[in-house]
Design a protein around this motif. Structure first.
Motif, PDB file in Angstrom:
ATOM      1  N   PRO A   1       0.837  -1.194   0.000  1.00  0.00           N
ATOM      2  CA  PRO A   1       0.000   0.000   0.000  1.00  0.00           C
ATOM      3  C   PRO A   1       0.877   1.251   0.000  1.00  0.00           C
ATOM      4  O   PRO A   1       1.950   1.261   0.609  1.00  0.00           O
TER       5      PRO A   1
ATOM      6  N   ALA B   1       0.611   5.077   1.151  1.00  0.00           N
ATOM      7  CA  ALA B   1      -0.200   6.071   1.870  1.00  0.00           C
ATOM      8  C   ALA B   1       0.377   7.450   1.545  1.00  0.00           C
ATOM      9  O   ALA B   1       0.309   7.888   0.400  1.00  0.00           O
ATOM     10  N   GLY B   2       0.989   8.123   2.518  1.00  0.00           N
ATOM     11  CA  GLY B   2       1.567   9.440   2.235  1.00  0.00           C
ATOM     12  C   GLY B   2       2.850   9.357   1.421  1.00  0.00           C
ATOM     13  O   GLY B   2       3.299  10.346   0.840  1.00  0.00           O
ATOM     14  N   GLY B   3       3.452   8.184   1.406  1.00  0.00           N
ATOM     15  CA  GLY B   3       4.683   7.992   0.635  1.00  0.00           C
ATOM     16  C   GLY B   3       5.920   8.608   1.261  1.00  0.00           C
ATOM     17  O   GLY B   3       7.001   8.556   0.668  1.00  0.00           O
ATOM     18  N   GLN B   4       5.802   9.160   2.462  1.00  0.00           N
ATOM     19  CA  GLN B   4       6.934   9.908   3.017  1.00  0.00           C
ATOM     20  C   GLN B   4       7.991   9.011   3.651  1.00  0.00           C
ATOM     21  O   GLN B   4       9.095   9.472   3.983  1.00  0.00           O
ATOM     22  N   SER B   5       7.696   7.740   3.819  1.00  0.00           N
ATOM     23  CA  SER B   5       8.725   6.764   4.191  1.00  0.00           C
ATOM     24  C   SER B   5       8.955   5.787   3.043  1.00  0.00           C
ATOM     25  O   SER B   5      10.086   5.397   2.761  1.00  0.00           O
ATOM     26  N   LEU B   6       7.873   5.403   2.365  1.00  0.00           N
ATOM     27  CA  LEU B   6       7.995   4.394   1.311  1.00  0.00           C
ATOM     28  C   LEU B   6       8.723   4.947   0.075  1.00  0.00           C
ATOM     29  O   LEU B   6       9.592   4.266  -0.491  1.00  0.00           O
TER      30      LEU B   6
ATOM     31  N   THR C   1       0.688  10.238   6.687  1.00  0.00           N
ATOM     32  CA  THR C   1      -0.591   9.870   7.293  1.00  0.00           C
ATOM     33  C   THR C   1      -0.404   9.203   8.651  1.00  0.00           C
ATOM     34  O   THR C   1       0.683   8.707   8.983  1.00  0.00           O
TER      35      THR C   1
ATOM     36  N   GLU D   1       7.227   9.219  16.499  1.00  0.00           N
ATOM     37  CA  GLU D   1       6.434   9.726  17.622  1.00  0.00           C
ATOM     38  C   GLU D   1       5.045   9.099  17.676  1.00  0.00           C
ATOM     39  O   GLU D   1       4.520   8.820  18.759  1.00  0.00           O
TER      40      GLU D   1
HETATM   41  C1  LIG Z   1      12.651  14.219   5.877  1.00  0.00           C
HETATM   42  C2  LIG Z   1      11.730  13.344   6.661  1.00  0.00           C
HETATM   43  C3  LIG Z   1      11.694  13.460   8.040  1.00  0.00           C
HETATM   44  C4  LIG Z   1      10.846  12.656   8.790  1.00  0.00           C
HETATM   45  N1  LIG Z   1      10.856  12.804  10.141  1.00  0.00           N
HETATM   46  C5  LIG Z   1      10.030  12.050  10.890  1.00  0.00           C
HETATM   47  C6  LIG Z   1       9.995  12.199  12.307  1.00  0.00           C
HETATM   48  O1  LIG Z   1      10.686  13.039  12.892  1.00  0.00           O
HETATM   49  N2  LIG Z   1       9.166  11.373  12.998  1.00  0.00           N
HETATM   50  C7  LIG Z   1       8.383  10.452  12.384  1.00  0.00           C
HETATM   51  O2  LIG Z   1       7.665   9.732  13.062  1.00  0.00           O
HETATM   52  N3  LIG Z   1       8.383  10.296  11.055  1.00  0.00           N
HETATM   53  C8  LIG Z   1       9.178  11.086  10.291  1.00  0.00           C
HETATM   54  N4  LIG Z   1       9.161  10.921   8.929  1.00  0.00           N
HETATM   55  C9  LIG Z   1       8.293   9.876   8.331  1.00  0.00           C
HETATM   56  C10 LIG Z   1       6.892  10.394   8.069  1.00  0.00           C
HETATM   57  O3  LIG Z   1       6.223  10.703   9.279  1.00  0.00           O
HETATM   58  C11 LIG Z   1       6.046   9.396   7.274  1.00  0.00           C
HETATM   59  O4  LIG Z   1       4.913  10.105   6.864  1.00  0.00           O
HETATM   60  C12 LIG Z   1       5.571   8.154   7.995  1.00  0.00           C
HETATM   61  O5  LIG Z   1       6.633   7.434   8.571  1.00  0.00           O
HETATM   62  C13 LIG Z   1       4.907   7.180   7.032  1.00  0.00           C
HETATM   63  O6  LIG Z   1       3.624   7.614   6.710  1.00  0.00           O
HETATM   64  P1  LIG Z   1       3.169   7.711   5.201  1.00  0.00           P
HETATM   65  O7  LIG Z   1       1.729   8.013   5.238  1.00  0.00           O
HETATM   66  O8  LIG Z   1       4.023   8.667   4.497  1.00  0.00           O
HETATM   67  O9  LIG Z   1       3.346   6.200   4.729  1.00  0.00           O
HETATM   68  P2  LIG Z   1       4.035   5.536   3.459  1.00  0.00           P
HETATM   69  O10 LIG Z   1       5.424   6.015   3.311  1.00  0.00           O
HETATM   70  O11 LIG Z   1       3.140   5.643   2.293  1.00  0.00           O
HETATM   71  O12 LIG Z   1       4.017   4.015   3.942  1.00  0.00           O
HETATM   72  C14 LIG Z   1       4.868   3.529   4.969  1.00  0.00           C
HETATM   73  C15 LIG Z   1       4.689   2.012   5.102  1.00  0.00           C
HETATM   74  O13 LIG Z   1       3.427   1.692   5.647  1.00  0.00           O
HETATM   75  C16 LIG Z   1       2.666   0.881   4.766  1.00  0.00           C
HETATM   76  N5  LIG Z   1       1.291   1.359   4.884  1.00  0.00           N
HETATM   77  C17 LIG Z   1       0.880   2.650   4.729  1.00  0.00           C
HETATM   78  N6  LIG Z   1      -0.432   2.769   5.000  1.00  0.00           N
HETATM   79  C18 LIG Z   1      -0.885   1.526   5.321  1.00  0.00           C
HETATM   80  C19 LIG Z   1      -2.159   1.004   5.715  1.00  0.00           C
HETATM   81  N7  LIG Z   1      -3.227   1.800   5.833  1.00  0.00           N
HETATM   82  N8  LIG Z   1      -2.251  -0.313   5.993  1.00  0.00           N
HETATM   83  C20 LIG Z   1      -1.167  -1.114   5.884  1.00  0.00           C
HETATM   84  N9  LIG Z   1       0.075  -0.682   5.536  1.00  0.00           N
HETATM   85  C21 LIG Z   1       0.213   0.620   5.250  1.00  0.00           C
HETATM   86  C22 LIG Z   1       3.279   1.083   3.405  1.00  0.00           C
HETATM   87  O14 LIG Z   1       3.084  -0.018   2.570  1.00  0.00           O
HETATM   88  C23 LIG Z   1       4.735   1.278   3.771  1.00  0.00           C
HETATM   89  O15 LIG Z   1       5.354   0.053   3.980  1.00  0.00           O
HETATM   90  C24 LIG Z   1       9.998  11.712   8.146  1.00  0.00           C
HETATM   91  C25 LIG Z   1      10.017  11.603   6.756  1.00  0.00           C
HETATM   92  C26 LIG Z   1      10.867  12.402   6.008  1.00  0.00           C
HETATM   93  C27 LIG Z   1      10.885  12.258   4.530  1.00  0.00           C
END
Ligand SMILES: Cc1cc2nc3c(=O)[nH]c(=O)nc-3n(C[C@H](O)[C@H](O)[C@H](O)COP(=O)(O)OP(=O)(O)OC[C@H]3O[C@@H](n4cnc5c(N)ncnc54)[C@H](O)[C@@H]3O)c2cc1C
Ligand code: FES
Ligand code: FES
Lengths: 299, 167
Positions: free
Chosen positions: A30, A32-37, A112, A125
Motif C-alpha cells: 500500500p 499512503a503518504g509515501g513519506q517513508s515508502l 498519514t 512519535e
Molecule cells: C525528511 C523526513 C523526516 C521525517 N521525520 C520524521 C519524524 O521526525 N518522525 C516520524 O515519526 N516520522 C518522520 N518521517 C516519516 C513520516 O512521518 C512518514 O509520513 C511516515 O513514517 C509514514 O507515513 P506515510 O503516510 O508517508 O506512509 P508511506 O510512506 O506511504 O508508507 C509507509 C509504510 O506503511 C505501509 N502502509 C501505509 N499505510 C498503510 C495502511 N493503511 N495499511 C497497511 N500498511 C500501510 C506502506 O506499505 C509502507 O510500507 C519523516 C520523513 C521524512 C521524509
C-alpha cells in the motif's frame, strides 16, 4: 536515484484495495503518504512490484468523535489534519500536541496516521503516542475486520501485527479518563528530525491525588515504542512528589530500556535522556492532571 | 510494455493532459517533461527541501510523490510565483535582504514560506526557524533568510492595513 519500475493501482475503496493486494501477494505494497515508502524506493531499498495507492480511498480519510468521546481517525488522515482538527485537539490532545515534532510541515501535509503506524519506526512519535493513549487499531483483510490493542499492534523493529494483504483502516483513541494529564517531550538534533529519545506520558490521579495509573512510552530507545512497565509500577499508588517522579524516571532509564548507540547518540546518552525527559514529562502530566485539565467531563 | 497512467494536472495555471510511467517522480516530471527547472532536486529522500512545491496550495516534497499522483490536482512551482508586474513580495524581500547566495535552496524555501506566511501573518523568530527546519541552505547560515521573512511579513501587514484604511 530513481525507483525501480512497478505497476500502479489507484483503487477507490478498501474492498478494491484488498482485492488488488490479495491478487499480488507479497509483491504488493500500500502507498499512503509515501513519506517513508518513496524515499526507500528512491534508494531502491524497497522495490515493490505493485503499488496500491490509497490516496483515492476517501473512506479512509475521516476524523469522528463518537458519543462515548472516542476519537476515530481513518488511516489516511494526514498528520497535518491531526495537528489542527478540533475533535483531535479536544478528544486526543496528546496526539495533536505531538504532531509538530513529527518531521516538517511539508512532510506532514502528505504523511498519514496509518502510514506512520504501519511503518513502525522505533524513533517515530506517532506509535509511541498511540501506545500511551492505549489506542485500538482496526485492521481489515478480505476475511474480515479485527481490532488490535496498541500493545499487540507494535511487534518489533518496523514490525506490526498487520498480515500481508491486510490494511490498517482506522485508529481509535479512547478519551482521557477524569483527573488525567499528558505530556510529550523529545530531544532531536534539529526541529523535525527523528528524535534521539522521546517520551509520551498519560497519567491519572485517584480521588486522593495519588497516581491511579500511568502509561509512559519511550521512543528511539528500543525495537519499537516501549511501554515503561517498571516506571508504571513505581508510580502506582504514590502521590506525585518530586521524589516519586525521580524514582519512576530512574526506573524507566535503568530498567525499562536498553537503548542502542549509533552515530547520533551513544547508548549511555540516550539512557540519560530517558531519565531526564521522563521526569520532566511526568511533572508536566501530573500538573495537568491535578489542574483538571485532562478532565474531559468538565469541558 | 510499461504501464502508462493518464494524468490531468494544472501547473502554474496551465492544464496539462499527459501520460506518464508510474515511477516518474513529480519532481522529474516538472523538470524534464515540463522544463520547469526552478524546482531543484538535492537529495530525493525528503530531507533537503529543494524540491518543495505547492500541491493545491500546500507545501509538499515533489521528490516524494509520483507524477501520477498529481492527477486532478493543482501544482504551483517557483515559476508560478512572480506575476507579469514583477517579483512576488517574498522574492523581493529575499532580493533586498540578501537572503540567497548560490540560490540552490531558494525555490524550495520560497515555496515553503508562501503557505507559512499565509497561515502566520506575524511570525516570531522561533516560528520562522521552525518553518525553515525542513529546508537546507549551505550558504547563507539562514540569518538573512529570517530577516527576509520578517520583512515580507511586515510588508504584507502594512499593505493590508493601508488597503483596509482605504476601504
Ligand atoms: C525528511 C523526513 C523526516 C521525517 N521525520 C520524521 C519524524 O521526525 N518522525 C516520524 O515519526 N516520522 C518522520 N518521517 C516519516 C513520516 O512521518 C512518514 O509520513 C511516515 O513514517 C509514514 O507515513 P506515510 O503516510 O508517508 O506512509 P508511506 O510512506 O506511504 O508508507 C509507509 C509504510 O506503511 C505501509 N502502509 C501505509 N499505510 C498503510 C495502511 N493503511 N495499511 C497497511 N500498511 C500501510 C506502506 O506499505 C509502507 O510500507 C519523516 C520523513 C521524512 C521524509
Ligand atoms: S530533493 Fe526533495 S527533499 Fe531533497
Ligand atoms: S543559497 Fe546556496 S544553498 Fe542556500
Amino acid at each position: 536515484m530513481k525507483p525501480a519500475a512497478f505497476a500502479y493501482h489507484r483503487p477507490a475503496s478498501v474492498d478494491e484495495a484488498l482485492e488488488i493486494l490479495h491478487a499480488h501477494g507479497s509483491d504488493a505494497k500500500p502507498l499512503a503518504g509515501g513519506q517513508s515508502l518513496i524515499p526507500a524506493m528512491n534508494f531502491r531499498l524497497a522495490r515493490p512490484g505493485v503499488l496500491v495507492d490509497l490516496n483515492r480511498v476517501t473512506e479512509l480519510d475521516f476524523v469522528r468523535r463518537d458519543d462515548r468521546g472516542e476519537i476515530h481517525c481513518g488511516a489516511m488522515t494526514r498528520q497535518r489534519t491531526l495537528e489542527h482538527h478540533t475533535d483531535v485537539i479536544r478528544g486526543a490532545p496528546l496526539l495533536a500536541e505531538t504532531m509538530p515534532s513529527v518531521a516538517h510541515a511539508q512532510i506532514r501535509n502528505r504523511g498519514t496516521l496509518g502510514g506512520s503506524a504501519a511503518h513502525a519506526d522505533p524513533a517515530a512519535e506517532i506509535p509511541a503516542v498511540l501506545l500511551a493513549l492505549d489506542a485500538r487499531f482496526i485492521v481489515r483483510g478480505r476475511e474480515g475486520t479485527r481490532s488490535v490493542s496498541a500493545e499487540r499492534f507494535f511487534t518489533g523493529l518496523f514490525q506490526t501485527a498487520l498480515a500481508p494483504g491486510e490494511l490498517l483502516v482506522e485508529v481509535v483513541c479512547p478519551p482521557p479518563p477524569p483527573r488525567s494529564g499528558w505530556a510529550f517531550l523529545e530531544v532531536a538534533r534539529r526541529h523535525g528530525d527523528y528524535a534521539l529519545a522521546g517520551v509520551a506520558a498519560v497519567v491519572t490521579l485517584d480521588e486522593r491525588g495519588r497516581c491511579a495509573d500511568s502509561r509512559i512510552t519511550l521512543l528511539g530507545v528500543g525495537e519499537g515504542p516501549v511501554l515503561a512497565a517498571r516506571a508504571r509500577k513505581a508510580l502506582k499508588g504514590e502521590p506525585p512528589t518530586p521524589a516519586a517522579l525521580r524514582e519512576a524516571a530512574q526506573a524507566a532509564a535503568a530498567k525499562d530500556v536498553d537503548p542502542p548507540g549509533d552515530i547520533h547518540a551513544s547508548s549511555a546518552y540516550r539512557r540519560q535522556l530517558v531519565g531526564v525527559l521522563t521526569r520532566r514529562a511526568l511533572a508536566a502530566a501530573f500538573e495537568r492532571a491535578s489542574a483538571g485539565a485532562g478532565d474531559a467531563t468538565k469541558r | 510494455m510499461t504501464q502508462q497512467v493518464p494524468v490531468q494536472v494544472t501547473v502554474n495555471g496551465t492544464r496539462h493532459d499527459v501520460v506518464v510511467e508510474p515511477r516518474l517522480l513529480l519532481s522529474d516530471f516538472l523538470r524534464q517533461d515540463l522544463g520547469l527547472t526552478g524546482t531543484h532536486v538535492g537529495c530525493e529522500h525528503g530531507v533537503c527541501g529543494a524540491c518543495t512545491i505547492l500541491l493545491d496550495g500546500e507545501a509538499v516534497r515533489s521528490c516524494l510523490m509520483f507524477a501520477a499522483q498529481a492527477d486532478g490536482h493543482a501544482v504551483t512551482t517557483v515559476e508560478g510565483l512572480a506575476s507579469p508586474g514583477g517579483l512576488h513580495p517574498l522574492q523581493s524581500a529575499f532580493h533586498e535582504a540578501h537572503a540567497l547566495q548560490c540560490g540552490f535552496c531558494t525555490p524550495g524555501i520560497l515555496m515553503t514560506l508562501v503557505p507559512f506566511l499565509r497561515d502566520h501573518p506575524a511570525p516570531d523568530e522561533r516560528e520562522i526557524r521552525e518553518a525553515l527546519a525542513g529546508n537546507l541552505c549551505r550558504c547563507t547560515g539562514y540569518q538573512n533568510i529570517v530577516v527576509a521573512v520578517r520583512q515580507a511579513a511586515a510588508d504584507a501587514r502594512a499593505h493590508s492595513e493601508s488597503e483596509s484604511a482605504r476601504a
